[in-house]
Design an enzyme around this catalytic site. Structure first.
Site, PDB file in Angstrom:
ATOM      1  N   PHE A  52       0.736  -1.130   0.134  1.00 42.89           N
ATOM      2  CA  PHE A  52      -0.021   0.084  -0.116  1.00 42.89           C
ATOM      3  C   PHE A  52       0.938   1.168   0.118  1.00 42.89           C
ATOM      4  CE2 PHE A  52       0.175   1.285   4.442  1.00 42.89           C
ATOM      5  CZ  PHE A  52      -0.429   2.326   4.465  1.00 42.89           C
ATOM      6  N   ILE A  53       1.909   1.153   0.725  1.00 46.33           N
ATOM      7  CA  ILE A  53       2.806   2.520   0.490  1.00 46.33           C
ATOM      8  C   ILE A  53       3.577   2.245  -0.617  1.00 46.33           C
ATOM      9  CG2 ILE A  53       4.775   3.925   1.685  1.00 46.33           C
ATOM     10  CD1 ILE A  53       4.268   2.448   4.116  1.00 46.33           C
ATOM     11  N   LEU A  98       4.300 -10.464  -3.162  1.00 49.95           N
ATOM     12  CA  LEU A  98       2.626 -10.356  -3.458  1.00 49.95           C
ATOM     13  C   LEU A  98       2.290 -11.121  -2.075  1.00 49.95           C
ATOM     14  CD1 LEU A  98       1.862 -10.947  -7.070  1.00 49.95           C
ATOM     15  CD2 LEU A  98       2.407  -8.710  -5.692  1.00 49.95           C
ATOM     16  N   ILE A 154      12.478 -11.167  -1.318  1.00 51.55           N
ATOM     17  CA  ILE A 154      13.721 -10.561  -0.973  1.00 51.55           C
ATOM     18  C   ILE A 154      14.666 -11.486  -0.356  1.00 51.55           C
ATOM     19  CG2 ILE A 154      12.973  -9.225   0.828  1.00 51.55           C
ATOM     20  CD1 ILE A 154      15.312  -8.188  -2.162  1.00 51.55           C
ATOM     21  N   TYR A 192       9.932  -7.863  15.169  1.00 49.23           N
ATOM     22  CA  TYR A 192       9.956  -6.962  14.228  1.00 49.23           C
ATOM     23  C   TYR A 192      10.765  -5.829  14.433  1.00 49.23           C
ATOM     24  CZ  TYR A 192       7.734  -3.458  10.933  1.00 49.23           C
ATOM     25  OH  TYR A 192       7.477  -2.733   9.955  1.00 49.23           O
ATOM     26  N   VAL A 223      -5.176  -0.342  12.534  1.00 51.06           N
ATOM     27  CA  VAL A 223      -6.498  -0.129  13.023  1.00 51.06           C
ATOM     28  C   VAL A 223      -7.432   0.810  12.351  1.00 51.06           C
ATOM     29  CG1 VAL A 223      -5.349   1.986  13.816  1.00 51.06           C
ATOM     30  CG2 VAL A 223      -7.126   1.266  15.206  1.00 51.06           C
ATOM     31  N   ILE A 275     -11.605  -3.284  20.717  1.00 48.82           N
ATOM     32  CA  ILE A 275     -10.739  -2.417  21.075  1.00 48.82           C
ATOM     33  C   ILE A 275      -9.867  -2.870  22.224  1.00 48.82           C
ATOM     34  CG2 ILE A 275     -10.250  -0.220  22.126  1.00 48.82           C
ATOM     35  CD1 ILE A 275     -12.510   1.076  20.757  1.00 48.82           C
TER      36      ILE A 275
END
Length: 317
Positions: free
Chosen positions: A18-19, A40, A62, A150, A194, A210
């Protein structure tokens, strides 16, 4: 070396995400020749539908051995934007895959850039590396306290970037991103950003969850602001510095839910649940350094960005 976009050959690793897809579009507008590399797993070909016939798309993981990648990429590149990642929310469940993608993958990108010579690498790192804040707003002087694999692998990747800069004179830019949102951001099992999660549930008449008390905050930055920041970082002399790209505004999860509900003119009482492991209580980041070094300044406020996202979501249901 002075970097430029027009007529440059640019590799966007994670360019179907998306970015990455927004970045690829902007690079094309500015006259670059763009090659997208993506396995993908998170990205989608449909994200590139506006530019499908104007970019080369290579499906590749990658984290696989570098010699195979070199065979796939026949041309030399003037710059690489390295955006690919294994999601933070899944890194505790699968830390070894996180290591492969987020650390080993970065090494492959750096070795590739070293092979091309004078090829600047712009790396999208993670502001979550800072952990719970010692002070606000968090700036680049704040200590690092990773709370997930991460975060740890993003931090390791930053050190790889700095080592290659200092030893091999490889030009780099390291950008730690706040919480990015915008058109084309999707949810999937194990990965539920979110704003997309709330908007999708409300549109479908479903309850959202939430976690914690909902008062934990996010510094939410619109995707088009991030794209401008990454390109400015590419064009500038950034040495081996780290730059935060954020807005300096914190919004609670509870308030995000209210804003999304209001934008959709619909309220569904959310469920409450326990804290998610690795969550951070407050996020508010200073981008003053990025502004001083290369003129970064966000243009979109949260209500504008959410409106744009919801319009896109409705049109692409």
């Amino acid at each position: 070396m002075k970097n430029k976009i027009k007529n440059s050959k640019i590799l966007v690793v994670g360019g179907a995400g998306f970015i990455g897809s927004h970045l690829s579009e902007e690079l094309l507008k500015r006259g670059a020749r763009v090659v997208v590399l993506d396995d993908l797993s998170n990205g989608r070909i449909e994200n590139l539908k506006k530019i499908r016939n104007k970019v080369s798309i290579i499906k590749y993981d990658i984290s696989l051995p570098l010699p195979k990648l070199k065979k796939k990429l026949k041309d030399r590149f003037n710059g690489i934007f390295h955006l690919v990642c294994f999601p933070r929310s899944m890194s505790l469940e699968n830390p070894f895959r996180d290591l492969e993608v987020n650390a080993w993958g970065t090494l492959n990108v750096l070795e590739l850039a070293r092979f091309y010579k004078n090829c600047k690498v712009v790396f999208t790192s993670n502001s979550g590396i800072y952990g719970d804040p010692e002070y606000l707003p968090i700036d680049e002087k704040h200590s690092d306290n990773p709370s997930t694999p991460y975060d740890a692998n993003k931090l390791v990747s930053e050190y790889y970037m700095k080592i290659y800069n200092r030893i091999f004179n490889l030009p780099i830019a390291i950008c730690r991103l706040a919480t990015v949102y915008g058109e084309r951001q999707m949810t999937k099992p194990g990965w539920k950003p979110v704003i997309p999660e709330f908007a999708k549930n409300i549109l479908e008449g479903k309850e959202s969850i939430i976690y914690w008390d909902g008062e934990q905050t996010r510094d939410l930055i619109y995707v088009k602001d991030v794209v401008q920041g990454l390109i400015k970082a590419f064009l500038a002399e950034t040495k081996d510095e780290v730059f935060i790209l954020g807005t300096g505004v914190e919004t609670s999860i509870n308030n995000i839910y209210r804003i999304v509900s209001k934008a959709l003119d619909k309220w569904i009482e959310p469920k409450r649940a326990e804290k998610v492991a690795g969550d951070i209580k407050r996020m508010r980041y200073s981008s003053k350094k990025a502004e001083e070094w290369f003129g970064f300044k966000p243009e979109y406020n949260l209500k504008q960005g959410i409106k744009n996202y919801i319009n896109w979501l409705k049109a692409n249901k």
